[in-house]
Design a protein around this motif. Structure first.
Motif, short mmCIF file in Angstrom:
data_model
loop_
_atom_site.label_atom_id
_atom_site.label_comp_id
_atom_site.label_asym_id
_atom_site.label_seq_id
_atom_site.Cartn_x
_atom_site.Cartn_y
_atom_site.Cartn_z
N LEU A 1 0.57 4.34 4.56
CA LEU A 1 -0.34 4.85 3.53
C LEU A 1 -1.49 3.87 3.29
CD1 LEU A 1 -1.07 6.86 1.26
CD2 LEU A 1 0.46 5.55 -0.24
N LEU A 2 -1.19 2.58 3.18
CA LEU A 2 -2.25 1.60 2.95
C LEU A 2 -3.22 1.54 4.12
CD1 LEU A 2 -0.19 -1.32 1.34
CD2 LEU A 2 -1.55 0.43 0.20
N THR A 3 -2.71 1.75 5.33
CA THR A 3 -3.60 1.82 6.49
C THR A 3 -4.53 3.01 6.39
OG1 THR A 3 -1.92 0.77 7.88
CG2 THR A 3 -3.68 1.96 9.00
N GLN A 4 -3.98 4.14 5.93
CA GLN A 4 -4.78 5.35 5.84
C GLN A 4 -5.87 5.25 4.77
OE1 GLN A 4 -4.78 7.99 7.96
NE2 GLN A 4 -3.45 6.60 9.10
N TRP A 5 -5.69 4.42 3.77
CA TRP A 5 -6.77 4.23 2.79
C TRP A 5 -8.05 3.77 3.50
CZ3 TRP A 5 -4.36 1.36 -2.05
CH2 TRP A 5 -3.48 2.24 -2.69
N GLN A 6 -7.89 2.90 4.49
CA GLN A 6 -9.06 2.42 5.23
C GLN A 6 -9.50 3.43 6.29
OE1 GLN A 6 -8.59 -1.63 6.65
NE2 GLN A 6 -7.27 -2.18 4.94
N VAL A 7 -8.53 4.09 6.92
CA VAL A 7 -8.86 5.06 7.97
C VAL A 7 -9.71 6.21 7.42
CG1 VAL A 7 -7.86 6.82 9.50
CG2 VAL A 7 -6.89 4.51 9.43
N VAL A 8 -9.37 6.69 6.23
CA VAL A 8 -10.10 7.83 5.66
C VAL A 8 -11.56 7.49 5.44
CG1 VAL A 8 -10.26 9.38 3.67
CG2 VAL A 8 -8.03 8.87 4.68
N ASN B 1 0.20 -5.34 3.02
CA ASN B 1 -0.06 -6.04 1.76
C ASN B 1 -1.35 -5.55 1.13
OD1 ASN B 1 2.20 -7.73 2.18
ND2 ASN B 1 0.99 -9.03 3.55
N LEU B 2 -1.46 -5.72 -0.17
CA LEU B 2 -2.66 -5.28 -0.89
C LEU B 2 -3.74 -6.36 -0.81
CD1 LEU B 2 -1.18 -3.54 -4.06
CD2 LEU B 2 -2.48 -2.47 -2.23
N ASP B 3 -4.40 -6.44 0.35
CA ASP B 3 -5.51 -7.38 0.46
C ASP B 3 -6.76 -6.76 -0.18
OD1 ASP B 3 -6.41 -5.48 2.29
OD2 ASP B 3 -5.64 -6.59 4.00
N LEU B 4 -7.84 -7.52 -0.20
CA LEU B 4 -9.05 -7.09 -0.90
C LEU B 4 -9.62 -5.81 -0.30
CD1 LEU B 4 -11.24 -7.57 -3.01
CD2 LEU B 4 -12.43 -9.03 -1.34
N LEU B 5 -9.65 -5.72 1.04
CA LEU B 5 -10.22 -4.55 1.68
C LEU B 5 -9.41 -3.30 1.35
CD1 LEU B 5 -12.42 -3.52 3.56
CD2 LEU B 5 -10.90 -4.00 5.50
N THR B 6 -8.09 -3.43 1.35
CA THR B 6 -7.24 -2.28 1.04
C THR B 6 -7.42 -1.85 -0.41
OG1 THR B 6 -5.61 -3.04 2.65
CG2 THR B 6 -4.87 -1.44 1.02
N ILE B 7 -7.53 -2.81 -1.33
CA ILE B 7 -7.73 -2.48 -2.75
C ILE B 7 -9.07 -1.77 -2.95
CG2 ILE B 7 -8.10 -3.49 -5.03
CD1 ILE B 7 -6.11 -5.68 -4.24
N LEU B 8 -10.12 -2.26 -2.29
CA LEU B 8 -11.44 -1.62 -2.41
C LEU B 8 -11.41 -0.21 -1.83
CD1 LEU B 8 -13.83 -4.58 -1.48
CD2 LEU B 8 -13.43 -3.59 -3.74
N ALA B 9 -10.69 -0.04 -0.71
CA ALA B 9 -10.60 1.30 -0.11
C ALA B 9 -9.89 2.26 -1.06
CB ALA B 9 -9.86 1.23 1.22
N GLY B 10 -8.77 1.83 -1.64
CA GLY B 10 -8.05 2.68 -2.58
C GLY B 10 -8.87 2.98 -3.82
N ALA B 11 -9.59 1.97 -4.33
CA ALA B 11 -10.44 2.19 -5.51
C ALA B 11 -11.55 3.19 -5.20
CB ALA B 11 -11.03 0.86 -5.98
N GLY B 12 -12.07 3.13 -3.98
CA GLY B 12 -13.12 4.08 -3.58
C GLY B 12 -12.61 5.51 -3.57
N HIS B 13 -11.40 5.71 -3.07
CA HIS B 13 -10.83 7.06 -3.07
C HIS B 13 -10.58 7.54 -4.50
CE1 HIS B 13 -10.60 6.98 1.19
NE2 HIS B 13 -9.69 6.03 1.24
N LEU B 14 -10.11 6.66 -5.36
CA LEU B 14 -9.92 7.03 -6.75
C LEU B 14 -11.24 7.42 -7.40
CD1 LEU B 14 -8.01 7.26 -9.17
CD2 LEU B 14 -8.42 4.83 -9.63
#
Length: 658
Positions: free
Chosen positions: A315-322, A347-360
């Protein structure tokens, strides 16, 4: 002051203004004819059809590629139309497999026929996308209690244009085995269209006379039945249709006026209906589902393609893939058959957190504009819901693949269509807006035409993949196979070796090297590579089968028989193993088992194994059944066997590739 024509300046300006207005009026009349009249809409769609055929007509000469060999060329199931209708033998995607079987019945293994049907499915999907966009537009403006404005007529055209002509769509259309994506998307959108029509009919005010003449009610019921039928056919085409109930939920929420309670009840009934049908279907096909625990285990297995990858990590990988998908929609560069996208650490690194925040933030935007710009909200929801199965918590072997954007593209197109309508509505020069739309369509057509040329051969596809991602070991493996087929063994070996150096967990390059050296008679080197394959991938039947042949060549028949039988247990449908087992039993003078193996082979591949018929005739001749032997040899000659060559010697076979 006099004008050039000799008129006062004021009169000259009036004449220029009138000329400008006449030109705009003339354009407006033409645009009105194109988008408001039935004839104009047909002409508009035919233009899109012509551009689509221009792009994909060149794909008719594209050979089978990559997974096409497994799904079509080496798939015995599509050779038996009657067997495909048996419930116990149905695959997980039986409807599309049936279309492949029809292709095979009509043209055997000629790729052009398969490409033609893929193009037709794509064109039909473009037409359905047009209908869905038109129905959503009418429903949205009905909710706003206003007539559909003239400018809104451009929405269906824009949606269909983007859906048919966007460069991202080239992979699922040209890559034959992605017919699963095409057919499932078509039934998905058809179910949505039926749902919208049923809801619009249910909002109509029925007269008391409808109790005695229940035609309006019957039409509503029929549209709902069509929705359920299309949903079921979508599930039988590809599993990502499971997201359909959630799509209908948001269409109901954003486009139609419903109470929350009624909305929830309606969607729950729909989910229960589809889930019940699917579970019954799987239970009838799988006798091991005899308890709730077994069902849970079955669902866990069926909702993951790879082991060893947690659902959270995927799931965390897909946050960036999308976000990569969204970039490809806006600027479609980097399109390739294999992205080789690596999974994140989990892990919740900075890039993954930013990607998830962008989708939100995207979802918050969809909610914020839902009342004023509902079609934009729906387009955003469409994009995410259509990706939800393959870009969420279901681990799939390839984290990023272009064809997964096929259905989500309709949501993006809906947003683009709404923005085009706003431009036509706000601008004082509709001719400029139309010119920009036409220019974008031509750019998309040219881009897609160029992208389609990448697929002209296996070499061009994999060289393109390697250029876009030089760290892709699968590209090296497949280019190695290309050079091996050309007879350039040194270059092939270099590519295979490079692939193994890049990823030691890949077994296919080692398998291809083992098979290549076995064909050359370098058995010691071949054995080393094949044993390496078995250490990496213990269920590779081709490695066991080829090792069995090596032992046979070295005089160890018992060991060869043991390995060939193990390969047959791993894959009872491998034609090379069945053929070699038949020949080995003939050499061991065990004619009855040999006849059994050849019989299995011709049942699986009735028209592609003429040598098997010949050896079946030989076995029957040794048994004294001359008439039976003649029948089998006649079958061998019918399917093109070289009888003189087979009379000289028994010829063992080695698998073509890994």
């Amino acid at each position: 002051m006099q004008s050039i024509a000799g008129c006062p300046e004021q009169d000259c300006r009036r004449l220029c203004l009138n000329s400008f207005q006449r030109r705009n009026m003339k354009y407006s009349q033409m645009a009105g004819w194109l988008f408001q009249t039935a004839a104009g809409r047909r002409v508009s769609f035919l233009v899109l059809v012509a551009l689509t055929l221009l792009i994909y007509g060149q794909s008719l000469s594209v050979p089978f590629l990559f997974d096409d060999f497994r799904i079509i060329e080496r798939n015995p199931a599509i050779r038996d139309l009657s067997g495909m209708l048996s419930l116990k033998s149905l695959s997980s995607r039986p409807l599309v497999d049936l279309t492949l079987a029809l292709n095979y019945a009509a043209g055997k293994l000629e790729p052009a026929g398969y490409h033609i049907l893929n193009i037709l499915f794509h064109l039909m999907n473009g037409g359905i996308a047009w209908l869905v966009a038109a129905a959503l537009t009418r429903a949205w403006y009905r909710r706003q209690h206003t007539a559909v404005p003239t400018s809104a007529r451009v929405i269906p055209f824009t949606v269909a244009a983007i859906f048919l002509l966007h460069p991202v769509q080239t992979q699922p259309v040209i890559y034959i085995c992605q017919r699963y994506t095409l057919v499932a998307a078509g039934f998905y959108m058809l179910s949505i269209y039926c749902f919208i029509q049923a809801r619009m009919r249910s909002q109509e005010k029925w007269e008391p006379s409808s109790l005695t003449h229940p035609l309006p009610l019957l039409r509503c019921v029929l549209w709902y039945a069509g929705m359920m039928a299309a949903a079921l056919l979508g599930v039988l085409s590809k599993q990502n249709t499971a997201s359909l109930p959630f799509m209908l939920f948001f269409i109901e929420l954003l486009v139609f006026n419903r109470t929350w309670w009624g909305l929830v009840i309606r969607v729950l009934l729909l989910v229960a209906g589809i889930a019940g049908v699917v579970l019954v279907f799987w239970a009838m096909r799988n006798d091991q589902i005899d308890s709730v625990k077994a069902l849970i285990h079955f669902l866990d297995v069926r909702t993951r393609e790879i082991q060893g990858v947690s659902r959270i990590r995927y799931l965390l990988t897909q946050w960036q893939v999308v976000w990569e998908y969204l970039r490809m929609v806006v600027w479609p560069t980097g399109l390739t058959i294999e992205h080789a996208y690596r999974l994140t650490s989990g892990n919740l690194d900075l890039l993954t957190i930013l990607a998830g925040a962008g989708h939100l933030a995207m979802l918050v935007l969809a909610w914020a504009v839902r009342k004023k710009h509902g079609l934009v909200s729906l387009g955003i929801c469409w994009f995410y819901i259509a990706l939800s199965v393959e870009s969420s918590i279901i681990p799939i072997r390839d984290p990023m693949v272009d064809h997964r954007l096929y259905l989500p593209m309709a949501g993006v197109a809906l947003i683009a269509g709404y923005l085009a309508q706003v431009c036509f509505q706000k601008t004082e020069q509709p001719k400029v807006a139309a010119g920009m739309l036409a220019a974008l369509i031509l750019i998309a057509t040219g881009w897609s035409y160029t992208q389609a040329q990448v697929w002209k051969s296996s070499e061009s596809v994999w060289r393109d993949s390697l250029e876009k991602n030089p760290q892709n070991p699968k590209a090296y493996t497949n280019l190695g196979r290309v050079y091996e087929l050309k007879g350039d063994r040194a270059t092939a070996t270099a590519y295979y070796t490079k692939a193994m150096e890049m990823d030691a967990s890949l077994y296919r390059p080692a398998l291809n090297l083992g098979l290549m050296y076995a064909r050359e008679g370098a058995y010691d080197t071949a054995r080393d590579y094949l044993e390496q394959v078995i250490r990496i991938h213990p269920v590779c039947e081709k490695a066991y089968g080829t090792l069995g042949l090596i032992h046979l060549m070295e005089g160890r028949r018992d060991k060869a028989l043991q390995l060939l039988k193990h390969a047959d247990r791993l894959n009872p449908k491998n034609p090379v193993n069945l053929f070699n087992l038949g020949l080995l039993h003939i050499e061991m003078e065990k004619l009855n088992p040999a006849f059994t193996y050849f019989s299995r082979l011709v049942r699986l591949f009735p028209e592609e194994q003429p040598a098997a018929y010949y050896y079946m005739g030989y076995i029957r001749e040794q048994a004294g059944a001359a008439d039976d032997a003649a029948k089998w040899r006649a079958m061998a000659i019918r399917y093109g066997v070289d009888v003189k060559e087979l009379n000289l010697r028994f010829v063992m076979r080695i698998d073509a590739d890994g």
